[in-house]
Design a protein around this motif. Structure first.
Motif, PDB file in Angstrom:
ATOM      1  N   ASP A 197      63.023  80.400  60.638  1.00 46.60           N
ATOM      2  CA  ASP A 197      63.775  79.719  61.942  1.00 46.60           C
ATOM      3  C   ASP A 197      63.596  78.298  61.788  1.00 46.60           C
ATOM      4  OD1 ASP A 197      60.907  79.742  61.912  1.00 46.60           O
ATOM      5  OD2 ASP A 197      60.767  79.814  63.835  1.00 46.60           O
ATOM      6  N   LEU A 198      62.966  77.660  60.377  1.00 44.71           N
ATOM      7  CA  LEU A 198      63.022  76.261  60.084  1.00 44.71           C
ATOM      8  C   LEU A 198      64.496  75.642  60.294  1.00 44.71           C
ATOM      9  CD1 LEU A 198      60.178  75.846  57.441  1.00 44.71           C
ATOM     10  CD2 LEU A 198      60.090  75.179  60.032  1.00 44.71           C
ATOM     11  N   GLY A 199      64.525  74.689  60.866  1.00 46.06           N
ATOM     12  CA  GLY A 199      65.851  73.765  61.081  1.00 46.06           C
ATOM     13  C   GLY A 199      65.755  73.085  59.877  1.00 46.06           C
ATOM     14  N   LEU A 200      66.718  73.033  59.015  1.00 45.73           N
ATOM     15  CA  LEU A 200      66.521  72.309  57.375  1.00 45.73           C
ATOM     16  C   LEU A 200      66.732  71.002  57.655  1.00 45.73           C
ATOM     17  CD1 LEU A 200      67.901  74.964  54.956  1.00 45.73           C
ATOM     18  CD2 LEU A 200      65.321  74.577  55.830  1.00 45.73           C
ATOM     19  N   PRO A 201      67.825  70.419  58.509  1.00 46.19           N
ATOM     20  CA  PRO A 201      67.725  69.109  58.489  1.00 46.19           C
ATOM     21  C   PRO A 201      66.773  68.250  59.239  1.00 46.19           C
ATOM     22  CG  PRO A 201      70.028  70.275  59.233  1.00 46.19           C
ATOM     23  CD  PRO A 201      68.917  71.267  59.063  1.00 46.19           C
ATOM     24  N   ARG A 202      66.416  68.878  60.276  1.00 44.95           N
ATOM     25  CA  ARG A 202      64.982  68.128  60.873  1.00 44.95           C
ATOM     26  C   ARG A 202      63.848  68.295  59.932  1.00 44.95           C
ATOM     27  NH1 ARG A 202      64.497  66.808  66.091  1.00 44.95           N
ATOM     28  NH2 ARG A 202      66.081  67.930  66.600  1.00 44.95           N
ATOM     29  N   LEU A 203      63.720  69.339  59.057  1.00 38.65           N
ATOM     30  CA  LEU A 203      62.661  69.521  58.227  1.00 38.65           C
ATOM     31  C   LEU A 203      62.859  68.386  57.139  1.00 38.65           C
ATOM     32  CD1 LEU A 203      60.358  71.095  57.142  1.00 38.65           C
ATOM     33  CD2 LEU A 203      61.793  72.604  55.875  1.00 38.65           C
ATOM     34  N   TRP A 204      63.925  68.268  56.557  1.00 44.30           N
ATOM     35  CA  TRP A 204      63.929  67.073  55.777  1.00 44.30           C
ATOM     36  C   TRP A 204      63.449  65.766  56.255  1.00 44.30           C
ATOM     37  CZ3 TRP A 204      65.196  65.264  50.936  1.00 44.30           C
ATOM     38  CH2 TRP A 204      65.755  64.078  51.062  1.00 44.30           C
ATOM     39  N   TYR A 205      63.792  65.506  57.440  1.00 47.79           N
ATOM     40  CA  TYR A 205      63.437  63.978  58.133  1.00 47.79           C
ATOM     41  C   TYR A 205      61.999  64.116  58.373  1.00 47.79           C
ATOM     42  CZ  TYR A 205      68.078  62.231  58.113  1.00 47.79           C
ATOM     43  OH  TYR A 205      69.285  61.903  57.811  1.00 47.79           O
ATOM     44  N   ALA A 206      61.362  65.303  58.761  1.00 43.26           N
ATOM     45  CA  ALA A 206      59.952  65.498  58.582  1.00 43.26           C
ATOM     46  C   ALA A 206      59.268  65.214  57.445  1.00 43.26           C
ATOM     47  CB  ALA A 206      59.614  66.942  59.331  1.00 43.26           C
ATOM     48  N   ILE A 207      59.616  65.546  56.354  1.00 40.87           N
ATOM     49  CA  ILE A 207      59.201  65.401  54.883  1.00 40.87           C
ATOM     50  C   ILE A 207      59.110  63.944  54.751  1.00 40.87           C
ATOM     51  CG2 ILE A 207      59.499  66.119  52.500  1.00 40.87           C
ATOM     52  CD1 ILE A 207      60.261  68.761  53.433  1.00 40.87           C
ATOM     53  N   ILE A 208      60.303  63.334  54.833  1.00 47.64           N
ATOM     54  CA  ILE A 208      60.689  62.087  54.669  1.00 47.64           C
ATOM     55  C   ILE A 208      59.619  61.361  55.271  1.00 47.64           C
ATOM     56  CG2 ILE A 208      61.962  60.066  54.559  1.00 47.64           C
ATOM     57  CD1 ILE A 208      62.869  61.920  52.363  1.00 47.64           C
ATOM     58  N   GLY A 209      59.419  61.341  56.417  1.00 47.36           N
ATOM     59  CA  GLY A 209      58.319  60.743  57.359  1.00 47.36           C
ATOM     60  C   GLY A 209      57.038  60.716  56.769  1.00 47.36           C
ATOM     61  N   ILE A 210      56.423  62.149  56.701  1.00 47.49           N
ATOM     62  CA  ILE A 210      55.078  62.309  56.162  1.00 47.49           C
ATOM     63  C   ILE A 210      54.988  61.584  54.598  1.00 47.49           C
ATOM     64  CG2 ILE A 210      53.412  64.168  55.624  1.00 47.49           C
ATOM     65  CD1 ILE A 210      54.696  65.876  57.509  1.00 47.49           C
ATOM     66  N   ALA A 211      55.948  61.817  53.801  1.00 50.60           N
ATOM     67  CA  ALA A 211      55.979  61.235  52.518  1.00 50.60           C
ATOM     68  C   ALA A 211      55.957  59.856  52.361  1.00 50.60           C
ATOM     69  CB  ALA A 211      57.098  61.758  51.680  1.00 50.60           C
ATOM     70  N   ALA A 212      56.931  59.020  53.365  1.00 47.99           N
ATOM     71  CA  ALA A 212      56.979  57.717  53.441  1.00 47.99           C
ATOM     72  C   ALA A 212      56.213  56.671  54.164  1.00 47.99           C
ATOM     73  CB  ALA A 212      58.317  57.257  53.429  1.00 47.99           C
ATOM     74  N   VAL A 213      55.973  57.059  55.135  1.00 46.95           N
ATOM     75  CA  VAL A 213      55.448  56.255  56.261  1.00 46.95           C
ATOM     76  C   VAL A 213      54.133  55.718  55.909  1.00 46.95           C
ATOM     77  CG1 VAL A 213      54.625  56.040  58.727  1.00 46.95           C
ATOM     78  CG2 VAL A 213      56.708  57.109  58.138  1.00 46.95           C
ATOM     79  N   PRO A 214      52.968  56.626  55.430  1.00 44.56           N
ATOM     80  CA  PRO A 214      51.750  55.938  55.002  1.00 44.56           C
ATOM     81  C   PRO A 214      51.830  54.857  53.890  1.00 44.56           C
ATOM     82  CG  PRO A 214      51.547  58.334  55.178  1.00 44.56           C
ATOM     83  CD  PRO A 214      53.293  58.186  55.179  1.00 44.56           C
ATOM     84  N   PHE A 215      52.831  54.801  53.045  1.00 47.16           N
ATOM     85  CA  PHE A 215      53.170  53.719  52.202  1.00 47.16           C
ATOM     86  C   PHE A 215      53.827  52.700  52.964  1.00 47.16           C
ATOM     87  CE2 PHE A 215      53.209  58.043  49.783  1.00 47.16           C
ATOM     88  CZ  PHE A 215      51.903  57.916  49.254  1.00 47.16           C
TER      89      PHE A 215
END
Length: 229
Positions: free
Chosen positions: A177-195
């Motif tokens: 039930d994971l929405g993949l387009p939204r999951l993509w942006y969630a991953i990008i956010g967690i991956a990139a924002v701290p840096f």
């Protein structure tokens, strides 16, 4: 931009600075094309990251790179083309990094390939925090630059993620039930924002986001979000 053309020139030349400098001055000041190109790319990347496309100034970029504005315009022509060259350099490096990692790791299942993709995104963002800063500015509104960037680079990355994550769902490795387009942006956010906001991150958490331990924990957090367990 031709690296071989980026040599010291006479800024008074009627061709916009294309005439080679002659005599002792040339021997004293001449730099290698690779060095000049590297300086231009570094100065332009810093300007677009700090000031955005609209705020960046070609004259300031040339000064920071140690060349004349005439030489920069002669070879690059426009600020739009210089921006494209900066993004081409960063995103081509990501593609090469991601491809080399895939060949080395040799992941077989979709879940393994998804884990590798997550790790690649976090590791690359840690090396190039300027990427997310520039992408955030460009993604806020439609523009020819956003269209160029999407069709040349980001659509392929997005489509690869949808394909691999979709296969992982069909394998039962991640929730159906994971929405993949939204999951993509969630991953990008967690991956990139701290840096991207490294100063704030370190001020509030007391931890350096670029440290090996924090990078590892970012990867683990995303994997936990995607795979559970």
């Amino acid at each position: 931009m031709s690296e071989a053309k980026l040599t010291d020139v006479d800024p008074s030349s009627p061709e916009g600075g294309a005439k080679p400098v002659k005599g002792p001055a040339k021997r004293r000041n001449k730099r290698q094309p690779d060095e000049v190109l590297a300086n231009v790319m570094a100065a332009a990347t810093a300007a677009f990251t700090r000031d955005g496309f609209k705020g960046a100034r070609m004259r300031s970029i040339a000064a920071d790179a140690g060349i004349t504005i005439q030489l920069l315009i002669y070879h690059v022509k426009t600020k739009e083309r210089l921006w494209e060259l900066v993004m081409e350099r960063i995103l081509t490096e990501y593609q090469q990094f991601h491809q080399s990692r895939a060949e080395t790791i040799g992941a077989t299942s979709a879940a393994e390939r998804l884990r590798q993709l997550i790790s690649d995104i976090v590791l690359f963002q840690s090396k190039h925090p300027e990427l997310h800063r520039i992408m955030t500015q460009e993604g806020m509104q439609p523009s020819p630059r956003l269209s160029w960037l999407s069709e040349r680079f980001t659509r392929a990355n997005y489509d690869e993620f949808l394909d691999v994550a979709g296969q992982a769902q069909r394998e039962g490795a991640i929730r159906a039930d994971l929405g993949l387009p939204r999951l993509w942006y969630a991953i990008i956010g967690i991956a990139a924002v701290p840096f991207s906001v490294a100063a704030e991150y370190e001020y509030l958490t007391g931890k350096n986001p670029f440290s090996a331990g924090e990078i590892k924990r970012s990867i683990e957090l995303i994997e936990h979000m995607v795979f559970g367990g």
